[in-house]
Design an enzyme around this catalytic site. Sequence first.
Site, PDB file in Angstrom:
ATOM      1  N   GLU A 278       0.817  -1.197   0.000  1.00  0.00           N
ATOM      2  CA  GLU A 278       0.000   0.000   0.000  1.00  0.00           C
ATOM      3  C   GLU A 278       0.862   1.261   0.000  1.00  0.00           C
ATOM      4  O   GLU A 278       0.565   2.240  -0.705  1.00  0.00           O
ATOM      5  CB  GLU A 278      -0.924  -0.014   1.226  1.00  0.00           C
ATOM      6  CG  GLU A 278      -2.246   0.677   0.988  1.00  0.00           C
ATOM      7  CD  GLU A 278      -3.260   0.316   2.060  1.00  0.00           C
ATOM      8  OE1 GLU A 278      -4.110  -0.556   1.802  1.00  0.00           O
ATOM      9  OE2 GLU A 278      -3.185   0.878   3.178  1.00  0.00           O
ATOM     10  N   GLU A 281       2.191   1.712  -3.331  1.00  0.00           N
ATOM     11  CA  GLU A 281       1.109   2.233  -4.162  1.00  0.00           C
ATOM     12  C   GLU A 281       0.950   3.739  -3.923  1.00  0.00           C
ATOM     13  O   GLU A 281       0.838   4.528  -4.863  1.00  0.00           O
ATOM     14  CB  GLU A 281      -0.184   1.512  -3.765  1.00  0.00           C
ATOM     15  CG  GLU A 281      -1.155   1.263  -4.884  1.00  0.00           C
ATOM     16  CD  GLU A 281      -2.378   0.501  -4.371  1.00  0.00           C
ATOM     17  OE1 GLU A 281      -2.314  -0.113  -3.269  1.00  0.00           O
ATOM     18  OE2 GLU A 281      -3.396   0.511  -5.065  1.00  0.00           O
ATOM     19  N   CYS A 299      -8.376  -2.439   3.737  1.00  0.00           N
ATOM     20  CA  CYS A 299      -8.193  -3.697   4.471  1.00  0.00           C
ATOM     21  C   CYS A 299      -9.409  -4.086   5.296  1.00  0.00           C
ATOM     22  O   CYS A 299      -9.473  -5.169   5.835  1.00  0.00           O
ATOM     23  CB  CYS A 299      -6.931  -3.668   5.317  1.00  0.00           C
ATOM     24  SG  CYS A 299      -6.607  -2.094   6.048  1.00  0.00           S
ATOM     25  N   SER A 319      -7.064   1.375  -2.578  1.00  0.00           N
ATOM     26  CA  SER A 319      -5.849   0.583  -2.683  1.00  0.00           C
ATOM     27  C   SER A 319      -6.261  -0.802  -3.135  1.00  0.00           C
ATOM     28  O   SER A 319      -7.202  -1.393  -2.606  1.00  0.00           O
ATOM     29  CB  SER A 319      -5.163   0.503  -1.325  1.00  0.00           C
ATOM     30  OG  SER A 319      -4.237  -0.557  -1.348  1.00  0.00           O
ATOM     31  N   LYS A 358     -15.075 -10.586   8.016  1.00  0.00           N
ATOM     32  CA  LYS A 358     -13.987 -11.384   7.453  1.00  0.00           C
ATOM     33  C   LYS A 358     -14.508 -12.734   6.976  1.00  0.00           C
ATOM     34  O   LYS A 358     -13.944 -13.352   6.088  1.00  0.00           O
ATOM     35  CB  LYS A 358     -12.872 -11.578   8.489  1.00  0.00           C
ATOM     36  CG  LYS A 358     -12.077 -10.303   8.791  1.00  0.00           C
ATOM     37  CD  LYS A 358     -11.100  -9.943   7.673  1.00  0.00           C
ATOM     38  CE  LYS A 358     -10.452  -8.583   7.928  1.00  0.00           C
ATOM     39  NZ  LYS A 358      -9.638  -8.127   6.793  1.00  0.00           N
ATOM     40  N   GLU A 361     -15.392 -11.882   3.637  1.00  0.00           N
ATOM     41  CA  GLU A 361     -14.270 -11.536   2.772  1.00  0.00           C
ATOM     42  C   GLU A 361     -13.633 -12.771   2.136  1.00  0.00           C
ATOM     43  O   GLU A 361     -13.192 -12.725   0.984  1.00  0.00           O
ATOM     44  CB  GLU A 361     -13.210 -10.763   3.562  1.00  0.00           C
ATOM     45  CG  GLU A 361     -12.113 -10.176   2.681  1.00  0.00           C
ATOM     46  CD  GLU A 361     -10.967  -9.579   3.496  1.00  0.00           C
ATOM     47  OE1 GLU A 361     -10.793  -8.354   3.431  1.00  0.00           O
ATOM     48  OE2 GLU A 361     -10.269 -10.334   4.200  1.00  0.00           O
ATOM     49  N   GLU A 366     -13.279 -13.878  -6.847  1.00  0.00           N
ATOM     50  CA  GLU A 366     -12.389 -14.977  -7.256  1.00  0.00           C
ATOM     51  C   GLU A 366     -10.941 -14.707  -6.849  1.00  0.00           C
ATOM     52  O   GLU A 366     -10.138 -15.620  -6.785  1.00  0.00           O
ATOM     53  CB  GLU A 366     -12.515 -15.247  -8.746  1.00  0.00           C
ATOM     54  CG  GLU A 366     -12.321 -14.026  -9.606  1.00  0.00           C
ATOM     55  CD  GLU A 366     -13.006 -14.176 -10.969  1.00  0.00           C
ATOM     56  OE1 GLU A 366     -12.405 -13.746 -11.965  1.00  0.00           O
ATOM     57  OE2 GLU A 366     -14.113 -14.742 -11.017  1.00  0.00           O
ATOM     58  N   CYS A 509     -10.496  -2.211  14.450  1.00  0.00           N
ATOM     59  CA  CYS A 509     -10.736  -3.634  14.674  1.00  0.00           C
ATOM     60  C   CYS A 509     -10.833  -3.991  16.158  1.00  0.00           C
ATOM     61  O   CYS A 509     -11.480  -4.970  16.508  1.00  0.00           O
ATOM     62  CB  CYS A 509      -9.635  -4.465  14.035  1.00  0.00           C
ATOM     63  SG  CYS A 509      -9.485  -4.102  12.286  1.00  0.00           S
TER      64      CYS A 509
END
Lengths: 581, 295, 576, 120
Positions: A278, A281, A299, A319, A358, A361, A366, A509
Amino acid sequence: MITANINGIPVHVRKGTSILEAARKININIPALCKHPDLDATAACGICVVKNNGGGKLLRSCCTPLEAGMNIVTHDDELQEIRKTVLELILSNHPEDCLQCARNNNCELQKMAADFGIRSNPLHRINKGIAPDISTKSINLVPDKCILCGRCINVCQNIQNVWALSFLERGIKTRISAAGDINLADSPCIKCGQCSAHCPTGAIAEYDETSRTWKALYDTEKYCVVQIAPAVRVAIGEAFGYPEGENLTGKLYAALRKLGFKAVFDTSFGADLTVMEEATEFAQRFVNKTGPLPLITSCCPSWVDFMEKYYSDMIEHFSTAKSPQSMVGVLSKTYYAQENKIDPAKMFMVSVMPCTAKKYEITRSEDMFASGYQDIDVSLTTRELARMIKQAGINFEGLPAEEPDHILGDYTGAGVIFGATGGVMEAALRTAHFFVTGENAGIMDFESVRGLKGVKETTVDIAGNKIKVAIAHGIGNVEYVLNKIQQARDEKKELPYHFVEVMACPGGCVGGGGQPYGVTDRLRVSRAKGLYLDDIKQDYHYAHENPYIKKVYDDFLGKPLSEKSHKLLHTVYTPRPLYRR
Amino acid sequence: MKHKILVVESDVTFAGKAAELLSSYNYSIYTAGTYKEGFEKIKKLAPDIVLVSLGMLRPGSRGDTVKSILQYAGINGIPAVIILPEAIQFPEGLEAFIEKVPLKTVVFKKDVEQVLVSNIKHLVQQAGEKHRQVIEEVALLVEKWKDKEGNLIMILHEIQKEFGYVPRSVAFILAQRLDIALARIYEVITFYNFFRLEAPGKHIISVCLGTACYLKGSGKILEEIKNILNVEEGQTTRDGLFYLQVVRCLGCCGLAPVMTVDDKVYGNMTRENVVNILSKYAKKGELSNGKAYKK
Amino acid sequence: MKLILLKDTDGKKEEAVFQEKILAEMKKENVQGKWQVVRVADMGIYNKGVAVKILPEGFTYTGLSLDDIPALVRTSIKEGRELGEKSYGLKDKQVKIVLRNCGRIDPENIESYLESGGYQGLKKVLLELKPEQAIEELKESGLRGRGGGGFPVWMKWQFARKPESAEKFIICNGDEGDPGAYMDRSVLEGDPHSVLEGMLTAGYLVGANKGYFYIRAEYPLAITRVQNAVEQARAYGLLGENILGSGFSFEVDIRLGAGAFVCGEETALIASVEGKRGYPSPRPPYPSVKGLWGKPTVINNVETLANIPVVFSRGGKWFSSIGSPTAKGTKVFALTGKIKNSGLVEVPMGITLREIIYDIGGGMLNSYDIKAVQTGGPSGGVISREYLDTPVDYENLQKLGSIMGSGGMIVIDESDCMVDLAKFYMNFCVDESCGKCAPCRIGTTQMLEYLDSVSKGKAREDDLPRLKKVAMAVKKASLCGLGQTSPNPVLSTLRYFEEEYLEHIREGKCRAGKCKDLLQYSILQDQCRKCGLCYRNCPVNAITGNNKQGYIIEREKCIKCGNCFDVCKFEAISRG
Amino acid sequence: MAKLTRSKLEEYGKKAPAKAGRALVRVGMSTCGIAAGAEEVYEALKGAVAQRNLDVDVRKCGCNGKCYAEPLVEVVSGGLPAVLYGKVDKRLALDIIDKHVINGELLNDHIYGIDEGKGE
C-alpha cells in the site's frame, strides 16, 4: 452543574446528565436492558423506571435528565415489583432456550433474570415464531430471541448509516428484519457485526463455524494452519478474566497449537506486507501520479462492501492491496506450502478475526482463490475462538507464552497497530516516509492519527511534502470525508486529502463486531493501548524492516507491486447493487 | 444489457418461434415448459418480462401455479404478457385474478399463431412500456412531494390510491428516487395499518369494529361476511372480487353497525342484509345461491 | 301560524288518538286563527308520557291523558294561558359552542362561515389585542385541551411562545382514533373554518408561521372539506402573507394519518408528520420546546381549536361562565351504544351522566337496564350506574377510574358482558400498541390472554391478582400515555364488576350471554312452534329435524353464533 | 377572489344574520348523513325545486349531531320556525317541498326538532 438528591444522597452533575448516569456516579446501579453506553437511550425496555418526589408518573432514568432539586428514589418495594413484572413480561416473550443459545452465560437478559432471582414465570408464553435469517454466513439474525431494545437498529442506521436493519410491523408483532423484509444477504448489510456486538441477547450473533473448524482439526488428512489478527490478542483475555487490554499473544499461540493447528501465523505479518504494497502504491501515486489520489485503504471488508454498494464511483481511489488476512491466507497456501512441501489442497487455513465481515471476505471474489484453492477456509471471530479454547479443556491461564511459526508469524510494531483506528495510516506513513526519503522518520507526529475522535484530519510532512490525511472509523463518519472528496472532485478544486484510512467499526478492529461482548469506548481505548504497547515492545517498528518481509520478497514475490504480488496480493472491486431482489 | 424474457409455454413449436423472433430483436430468451418450472425460473432469473401461456391449464385445475407466477411478477414489478388459447375454460377465479394482476398486464388471445408471432414484439414492448410508465408515475409523485418535508407517508398514500397497495417494485423505485433507505420505507409501511403490501381484491369490504358497532353486533356482521365469502380478515376471495378487512371506527357510530364497500357506507347493518349488499358487487346470482364462495 | 306539537314520549304511539281529540276539542271550542296540530317524531323529551308543546308560546305539558285535553285546549290554545299542573319546565340541556355551526352553515363555502361571525375572533386577536392580552383572555376563559389530557390551553401556548426560534409549528390533531368518538370528524366536515381560525390564532400568538392538519385517512370527506377550506381561506387572504394587513403570515398543509391509534399521542404524531413510524418518544423534551423537526410545536386537537374563535369573539369571561368550577365551557360527547338517540351532544361541563343519557339521549335503546357508561375509549374506563349522578369533568371522571378522553361515551346495558367489553378494548390496545416499549407491547398481550381465559372459563381465581399485577406494571412502566392507560378497561371493570369476572371463573357463567364458550344453546320443545326459522338460519347445519317432529341442536356442531337465538320469534331457544 | 380586508371583515361582523327572504332547505351532508342517503335526498330536493321552479335555497351543511335520525333536512320557510326532519327519503323530500315549503304545512311523524330561534 446541577444538584439533586438520589436516594437521599446529594449529587452534582453536569446539566443534561441522565438520572441513570448520575446514579452510577454515586455507585447506585439502576438496572436497564435497552440502554447501551454507545447509544442514545430509546426508552424501550421500561426496566429503569424511578420515582421523583415520592411518586406520580415514573420516569425512565435512561433518558430523563436529572434536574435541579429532584428527589429521586431508585429502589423501593413498588419499583422492585414493577421491574420484576416487566422483566417477567419480557421473558414471557423470549424463548426459554438459554442452554442452546449463542449468548449462554454471556447474555444481559439472562444476567438480569439471574440478578432478579426469577425462578418461575406465571405469565402466558407468547412465542414469536419467526424464522432465523442465516443468509449472510457472517451474522445470524434470530428474531425470536430479540427483545426489541433497538440497539442493533440504532447502530446500523445511526452509527453505521448502513440501514440494513429495521423494525417491521408493530405491537406484539414488531420484529427486527433486514430492510424491506428481504434476506440480510440481499440487503445493504456490510456484515460489520456491530449489531451483534451491541445486542444484549442471542438475537444477533456471528455465524458459528466452530464445528467446521473442529471437523477439520480432527481430520487427519488435513493440515490445519491458523492466523490471528492484531486486535484478537488484546481482547481475548476478557473471556478468561484478564484485565482489559492485556496482550496475550504468546498464550494465544500456545492455545492454538493445543487446539491442533500445525502452524500458527500472525495476521500482523500480513499487515506488514499490506503496508509494503500500500505504501508503495501510495508513493507511486503521490510521486509518479500513477493513479488518483487520495488513496483509500481497503483492508476492512465491511468498508469495501460499503464502498462497492454506496460509493462505487470511488473504486479508483481504493488501494488494490488485499487485506492482511487475505495476504497471509494466500501466502500460506503458496509460499509456505511450497517451502514446507505441504500439499496446499490438504491445507486448511483458519483465521481468527475480531470481525464478522472477514467471514464474508474469504469468498468475496475470485481473487480470494488466488492460490488455486480457497485461500482461507474458515474465518472465526474472537468469540468463537474463546469458546473453542474452553471446549478443548485448555487452561488458558496456565499456558506458557509461545512463539509463532516463521515466516508468516513474524511481525513488526507497524503491523500490530493495524488493529486500532489510525493504525494502518500510521504504519503506512512510517514506510511511505522511508520510500520517499530513503530514511526512517524521526520524530513524527503520529499522535494526531490515534484516538477515538470520529474523523481525524492531519497533515504529515514527508521531506517537505505536505501529506494531508484523514482517518474515519464507524461508517457513519465516512460520509463527511467522502463528501469532501467528491465535492472537491466535482468542483475541480484541490484535493482535501492524499491518503484516507477507513475502518467500519468504531475504534477500528479492536471494536470489531466479532470481539467479546460489552464493548464501550473505555474498552476500545484499553484494547488499542494494548496494541500500542505491543508496538513499543517489538524490535522493529517499520514494516519495511521486517526481515521476513524482505525474505518473502527476495524468495518469492520479487518486489512490491511486482507481477506476482499483483496476482496474489491484489484484488479488484466491482460496483454492487444496494439491494438484491 | 439485453432484456431477459421468460416464456412459459409447453408448445415447443410456439415457444421456439417466439424465441427465435425475439432473439433477433436482441432479447435473451429463457423458456419453461411447465408452470412449476416457470415459477422456479421467474424467481431465479428475475426476467424483465414474462410471457405466460394459459394453454397448459388442465381441465379442473385451479391455476394456482399460474397465479403464483403472476403474483410473483406483480410483486417484483415484472410485466407479464398473458397468452390465451382460442377456447379456454378459465379455472374459478383466474380471470378475475388476471384482471387485477399488479403492474398492468397485456393479455393476448392466441387465435392465430401467425398473428401472435408478428405481434409478440409489440406486446413485449407494450408490457415494458407499462412498466416504464409505473416508474414515471412514481417519479411524478416524488417530484410533487420532493420539497415537502416528511413526505413519505403522503407519497405512500398516493401510491396506494393508484395501485391499491404498495407494490414491492414501487417501493424499490421510491427508495431510489427519494433517496430514502428501503428499510425506512418498509418500517413505515408495516407500521401503519392503512398500507397494504399485497394487491387487494376488486372491492374492499371494511367492517367497523369500533366500540359502538361492536356492541351493536358488528362481530356477527363480520362472521356472516366471512361465512358467505369464505375468507378471513386481510384476505381476498379466490375470484379476486372481494377483499375483507376490519377497521377501528369509521366515525359513523350513530349508524352502528357499519360496513363499507369501497367508498360506500352501509349503516344499521343486520346479518340478514349482508347478502343483499354483497350481491350488488358480485356476479349476478352468484351470491344468492350461496354456493359461489363455499369451500 | 301557531303550532301544537304532539308526541308520546314513551313510544306507545298514541299521538294519532290525541291529535284527533285535540282537533275535535278545538272544533268544539271553536278556536279561531291559523293552527296546525302536528305529530312529531322527537320532541327532545323522553319517557314522560304524552307531551304537547304549543308554539310560539312554548307551553310544554307532559304526562297527558285524553281527559286533560279539553282543559288544555280551552286554557292554553283558546285563551293562551299556561296550564299549571302538567307543565314541564325542562329546557334543552345542550349548549352549542363547538358545534355552533355544524348543521347550520355550508361547510364548503367560506361566505357562509363569515356570515355567521366567522374570523371575528381572529380579527380581534390580530388587530385589536396585544398578544399578552390575548393570552390573558385565553387564561381567563379557562379552556383546557379537549383531546384527553385537559392541559390548560393558554399554558401550552405560553410554553411554545417563550423559546426563540426561527420556525415554530401548530399542529391540529385530527387523528381521532378513539373508537366510538367522532366529534372531530363532524367538526372538520361541518365547520372546517372554525378549526382553521383556531390554528391561525394559535400561530399568531405562539409565533408560528406554519400549521399542519393531521387527519385520519379514514375520513375522506373531512380531508376534502379541510382542503377546500384552506384553498378558500387562501383566496380570501386569510392564509398566506400579511394576513388582514397585520404583518402576520401563515400557511397550512395537510398530512394524513395511516391507521395508527398511537399517533394521537403528541410525540408519536410528530414522528408521523415527519414521515416516520409513529413511535412516541420520552418527554421531556416537550413538543412545546422541541417538537416537529426539533422546533417548538403546539399540538391541539380539533375540538380545542374550534373553541378558540368563540373564546375571542365572545370573550374569556363569557366562556368561563359556562361549565363547572374546574372545567370551563362545553364538551362534545359521541353518545353511542345502547342508547335511544345515538349522536353528538354538546353539554356544559359539570352536567351529570344521567342528564346526558336520559334527558338528551332519550334513555336506553332496548328493554335492558343500564349497566355502565364507558368514557374515554380504550384509554378510559367504565363507570357503573351508581355513579350516574356524578357531574362530568376531567377530575371527577378520573376519580371514578375513567377519563374524559376525546369524548366517546358508550352506554352499556345488562346484555353486555364486562369481561367481553374489557377484552374488546384490550384487543384494540394489543392491535394498536406501537411495540416500542416492552411493558405495553407484551403487557397488553398478556392481559388479553388473561381476559381470554376468563371469557372461556379457563381462568383460575389466582389469575386475577396476576392480571392486576401486570396491569399495574403496564400502567406504571409504559412510556407513553397510550400504554399507561391501556390497562384502564381492565382495572375499571375489575373495580366495579369483579363479581362478573368471578362468576365466569367459578361458575363458568356469563350472565350477559356474550362469552360464547360458556354458552349452550338448546331448543325449548314446549315453546317451539316448529316454524323452522332457526333451522334455516344455522350457518353450520347444527340444527336438525323437520317441521313435523320439531328441531334439535347438535351440540358438537354448534359454533354458538347465536343466530337461532336471534331469529326465534317464540323465545324457544335457551341460552345459558 | 379579492383578499379580505379588515373593514370588509368588520362588515361581516356587524351584519345581522342574513334574513331568509327565500326559503332555505339544509341537508346534513357529513359522512354519516351521506351514508344514510343524504346525497339522494339532496338531489331529490334540488330536482323538485327546479322542476317546480321555486325560489328555494337548497344547501349542504354539516352534521347537527342527531345521527340516529339521519338523513336530516332542515326547512326554514314562510314565517315558520326552523323545522328539522329526520329519516328523510326521496318520497318524504318531495312532501317537504310540496307540503311544507309550498303550503306551510308541517309533516306528521317526521319532525325531529323545531327551533324557533332559527326561524323568522
